[in-house]
Design a protein around this motif. Structure first.
Motif, mmCIF file in Angstrom:
data_model
loop_
_atom_site.group_PDB
_atom_site.id
_atom_site.type_symbol
_atom_site.label_atom_id
_atom_site.label_comp_id
_atom_site.label_asym_id
_atom_site.label_seq_id
_atom_site.Cartn_x
_atom_site.Cartn_y
_atom_site.Cartn_z
ATOM 1 N N MET A 40 -0.682 2.951 -23.849
ATOM 2 C CA MET A 40 -0.960 1.813 -22.977
ATOM 3 C C MET A 40 -1.101 2.249 -21.520
ATOM 4 O O MET A 40 -1.894 1.681 -20.764
ATOM 5 C CB MET A 40 0.138 0.765 -23.124
ATOM 6 N N THR A 41 -0.343 3.261 -21.109
ATOM 7 C CA THR A 41 -0.475 3.802 -19.756
ATOM 8 C C THR A 41 -1.909 4.259 -19.517
ATOM 9 O O THR A 41 -2.485 4.011 -18.445
ATOM 10 C CB THR A 41 0.503 4.981 -19.559
ATOM 11 N N ALA A 42 -2.492 4.893 -20.530
ATOM 12 C CA ALA A 42 -3.884 5.351 -20.418
ATOM 13 C C ALA A 42 -4.864 4.186 -20.537
ATOM 14 O O ALA A 42 -5.830 4.087 -19.765
ATOM 15 C CB ALA A 42 -4.169 6.387 -21.500
ATOM 16 N N ALA A 43 -4.618 3.281 -21.486
ATOM 17 C CA ALA A 43 -5.552 2.180 -21.748
ATOM 18 C C ALA A 43 -5.718 1.265 -20.545
ATOM 19 O O ALA A 43 -6.816 0.744 -20.295
ATOM 20 C CB ALA A 43 -5.087 1.379 -22.965
ATOM 21 N N TYR A 44 -4.646 1.065 -19.779
ATOM 22 C CA TYR A 44 -4.710 0.179 -18.620
ATOM 23 C C TYR A 44 -5.128 0.908 -17.347
ATOM 24 O O TYR A 44 -5.162 0.307 -16.271
ATOM 25 C CB TYR A 44 -3.369 -0.514 -18.420
ATOM 26 N N GLY A 45 -5.423 2.193 -17.448
ATOM 27 C CA GLY A 45 -5.921 2.941 -16.299
ATOM 28 C C GLY A 45 -4.924 3.066 -15.168
ATOM 29 O O GLY A 45 -5.305 3.048 -13.993
ATOM 30 N N LEU A 46 -3.641 3.228 -15.492
ATOM 31 C CA LEU A 46 -2.621 3.323 -14.450
ATOM 32 C C LEU A 46 -2.802 4.574 -13.602
ATOM 33 O O LEU A 46 -3.127 5.647 -14.113
ATOM 34 C CB LEU A 46 -1.221 3.340 -15.074
ATOM 35 N N GLU A 47 -2.574 4.407 -12.308
ATOM 36 C CA GLU A 47 -2.593 5.527 -11.376
ATOM 37 C C GLU A 47 -1.220 5.768 -10.776
ATOM 38 O O GLU A 47 -0.987 6.785 -10.127
ATOM 39 C CB GLU A 47 -3.617 5.277 -10.265
#
Length: 211
Positions: free
Chosen positions: A162-169
């Motif tokens: 989910m960290t990757a899927a939501y594009g977190l920076e």
């Protein structure tokens, strides 16, 4: 991994000059995700807070997050998810899910933040975390069982995806209804983050009522 509050784009000065020259362009204090993500319950407005126990900004904003969550109606579902960018972050994410499995509640969540930021404890592995949880009345055996359980493994893996899927920076980051991302960069300040949260939640609640 730097948090959004700590990022200062090199082109900020040029952007300000261009806006002053050609007129300000309205920008929303959030980012719309290129692809909406599914939520747990379509009958509710879902708000996710991605955080990391090692993040000083997450620690500073936690009391306000807790207050904000408490005043939401039953049609808003608030979910905390530990961001997982690497193995270091995964250890504390695993601690969060072990805490959930042990049913320790919000007091333990705040206590872990306090231990790291107020008491300056180095809680970076299972052994040090077991000592911390022992102070909460959890035996090292019970902590190990939860910390290494299949359920916690699965949840940490999902948090990573989910960290990757939501594009977190960076963190803290809020996701509203799988559609919008709010962080220190998009909102510009802590106050801006909560203003944006209230605006988006109100919008999504209104849409929910017309479905």
């Amino acid at each position: 991994m730097r948090t959004p509050f700590m990022r200062l784009p090199l082109l900020t000065g040029l952007l300000v000059l261009l806006l002053a020259t050609f007129g300000a362009v309205h920008a929303e204090p959030w980012a719309e995700l290129p692809q909406a993500q599914p939520t747990r319950n379509p009958a509710k407005v879902e708000v996710i807070e991605f955080f990391w126990y090692g993040c000083p900004h997450c620690y500073a904003v936690e009391p306000r997050v807790a207050q904000w969550a408490k005043r939401q109606p039953a049609t808003v579902e608030f979910i905390r998810i530990p961001a997982v960018f690497n193995q270091r972050w995964a250890v504390l994410g695993r601690a969060y899910y072990a805490m959930q499995q042990l049913k320790l509640g919000d007091d333990a969540h705040r206590a872990l933040f306090d231990a790291i930021h107020r008491d300056h404890k180095n809680l970076s592995d299972e052994a040090s975390l077991a000592e911390f949880f022992a102070g909460l009345g959890v035996s090292k055996e019970k902590f190990h069982e939860a910390f290494t359980s299949f359920d916690v493994d699965s949840k940490v893996g999902r948090a990573n995806r989910m960290t990757a899927a939501y594009g977190l920076e960076g963190v803290p980051t809020f996701i509203v209804n799988g559609k919008y991302r709010i962080d220190g960069t998009t909102a510009g300040s802590e106050e801006g983050m909560f203003i944006a949260l209230d605006q988006l939640v109100a919008r999504e609640l209104k849409a929910l009522g017309t479905r």
